[in-house]
Design an enzyme around this catalytic site. Structure first.
Site, short mmCIF file in Angstrom:
data_model
loop_
_atom_site.label_atom_id
_atom_site.label_comp_id
_atom_site.label_asym_id
_atom_site.label_seq_id
_atom_site.Cartn_x
_atom_site.Cartn_y
_atom_site.Cartn_z
CG HIS A 84 -2.08 -1.03 0.98
ND1 HIS A 84 -3.40 -0.76 1.29
CD2 HIS A 84 -2.07 -2.30 0.49
CE1 HIS A 84 -4.13 -1.84 1.00
NE2 HIS A 84 -3.34 -2.78 0.53
CG ASP A 85 5.15 3.32 1.31
OD1 ASP A 85 4.68 4.47 1.31
OD2 ASP A 85 6.37 3.08 1.27
N GLY A 112 6.11 6.28 -4.88
CA GLY A 112 6.28 4.84 -4.74
C GLY A 112 6.64 4.41 -3.33
CG ASP A 151 7.02 7.79 -1.01
OD1 ASP A 151 6.20 6.99 -0.46
OD2 ASP A 151 6.65 8.79 -1.65
CG ASP A 171 -3.42 -19.96 2.68
OD1 ASP A 171 -3.38 -19.61 3.87
OD2 ASP A 171 -2.41 -20.28 2.03
CB THR A 202 -1.17 -23.08 5.58
OG1 THR A 202 -1.12 -22.73 4.18
CG2 THR A 202 -1.56 -24.53 5.73
#
Ligand code: HEM
Ligand SMILES: *[C@@H]1O[C@H](CO)[C@@H](O)[C@H](O)[C@H]1NC(C)=O
Ligand SMILES: *[C@@H]1O[C@H](CO)[C@@H](O)[C@H](O)[C@H]1NC(C)=O
Ligand SMILES: *[C@@H]1O[C@H](CO)[C@@H](O)[C@H](O)[C@H]1NC(C)=O
Length: 375
Positions: free
Chosen positions: A81-82, A100, A102, A227, A229
């Site tokens: 998400h960053d 991006g 950062d 999932d 595991t």
């Protein structure tokens, strides 16, 4: 043969020879001269990396408690998400979007954590922020270090590269850059291509959902794993997303929730689509029984993600601070109660691999919580 094509061949040959001699020089250099011992047993190529061992110890003890638990999972999600707040065009929806990986999600937490896509990330961004301030490292570095460290606690986890030296300051990333679970495959591929990722690379990044749970899409189903595991970095996510959905999906008000195949498991609509789209289905299926390849591809694509928008030449390679993970002792399997008939194969080129079924009764999956009760 034209003289032009001869020249091209000559140039290619020269390049081959030059690349070759270049690499043999690097190989011939004595390794010992290039290494620093921070403390006994902790050796790095660049002396500046030594301080990251202290941060490693602090995080493992106080943030992750050496577990592949909720903090490790959230730290991996925070990397994405960053970093995905990046467009190759430098702009998104009329706003600057070239930062991006950062740390803007931390530097501008009051802006970015208010976006719907980032709900829940406050739980990891603020504790990580305290670690960054305590050790005087940049917000960008701490996010991309923490994610790599957390993953080493997962069974069969990757050993991500870590580069240090991202500038501390950043602009906030605009809203709507993070793909949503209710997006179509077209929308997801378009957004990811804008950030520089082709469909195969999108699949490779999605390996992250093998150590994941949901908290915000359906709050009534909190901490449900994606999932069976969620503590292992294995191929189960790629198997289970190809099982036919059988469980009721919430109460219909949740955007992005799909009917899951296992009691206690949560399924994202976007994962259903990416697993079955002709552009991604074969790469998806290939992850199921090629663990080493899956890891290698994930490590490669994560290096790309975590340096988006950064000047690689200005960063120092501190990858040798990241420890190795424990090995996995199981192959991808069909969950108890499932047979090959429950699989919805989607790759037209290669048959679905034949898998055995986990023995024993069908059990509801446990929510992802801490192994030990504390605090
Ligand atoms: C491209 C499409 C993607 C979509 C639509 C998507 C969507 C989501 C959603 C809705 C959740 C549940 C969040 C919550 O309710 O707490 C989630 C969890 C997660 N995602 Fe993704 N994701 C995508 C890609 C990625 C990528 C590329 C990564 C990392 C490289 C990633 C890492 C994670 C992790 C680790 C979690 C689990 C977080 C936890 O257990 O707290 N996701 N994702
Ligand atoms: C990064 O920025 C924050 C907020 O301005 C500041 O408190 C912190 O000291 C900075 N860290 C570094 C390493 O410059
Ligand atoms: C652009 O931003 C506006 C709000 O400022 C939003 O309504 C719109 O959905 C955004 N467009 C895209 C393509 O994300
Ligand atoms: C449906 O689920 C949502 C989210 O979990 C919850 O807020 C809402 O109250 C539920 N509605 C009904 C009718 O149960």
């Amino acid at each position: 043969m034209t003289s032009l094509s001869l020249m091209v061949i000559a140039a290619l040959f020269l390049r081959l020879v030059m690349t070759d001699s270049h690499s043999s020089v690097a190989l011939a250099a004595p390794n010992s001269r290039l290494k620093y011992t921070c403390t006994p047993g902790r050796v790095v190529k660049h002396q500046e990396c030594c301080k990251w061992f202290e941060i490693l110890d602090d995080m493992q003890e106080n943030l992750f408690e050496n577990e592949c638990g909720p903090e490790a999972h959230e730290s991996l999600r925070a990397m994405f998400h960053d970093a995905i707040g990046y467009s190759r065009t430098g702009m998104f929806n009329g706003t600057y979007a070239g930062g991006g990986a950062d740390g803007s999600i931390m530097f501008h937490a009051e802006v970015e954590l208010a976006y719907k896509a980032n709900v829940g990330l406050d739980e990891i961004i603020y504790p990580q922020r305290n670690v960054a301030l305590k050790h005087d490292v940049s917000f960008g570095d701490i996010i991309h270090f923490a994610g790599a460290v957390g993953l080493t606690n997962c069974g069969g986890g990757p050993r991500l590269q870590f580069f240090a030296g991202r500038p501390n300051t950043s602009e906030p990333a605009p809203d709507y850059m993070v793909p949503a679970p209710f997006h179509t495959a077209d929308q997801i591929f378009e957004r990811m291509a804008d950030a520089g990722f082709q469909p195969d690379e999108v699949v490779q990044l999605m390996t992250a959902h093998t150590v994941a749970a949901q908290h915000s899409i359906n709050p009534g189903f909190n901490s449900a794993p994606l999932d069976s595991t969620p503590q292992d970095f294995d191929g189960q996510f790629f198997v289970e997303t190809l099982l036919r959905g059988t469980e009721p999906a919430g109460n219909g008000t949740e955007q992005g929730e799909a009917s899951s195949p296992l009691p206690g498991e949560f399924r994202l609509q976007s994962d259903v689509l990416l697993a079955r789209d002709p552009r991604s289905a074969c790469e998806w299926q290939s992850m199921i029984n090629h663990h080493e390849v899956m890891i290698a591809k994930f490590e490669r694509v994560m290096t790309k993600l975590t340096t988006l928008g950064q000047d690689r030449g200005a960063l120092i390679d501190c990858s040798d601070v990241i420890p190795g993970s424990s090995r996995l002792n199981h192959e991808a399997m069909l969950p108890a109660g499932k047979t090959m008939k429950d699989i919805e194969p989607a790759c037209a080129l290669i048959p679905f691999p034949s898998l055995s079924t986990v023995s024993g009764p069908v059990k509801s999956l446990a929510p992802v919580r801490h192994k030990y009760a504390h605090h």
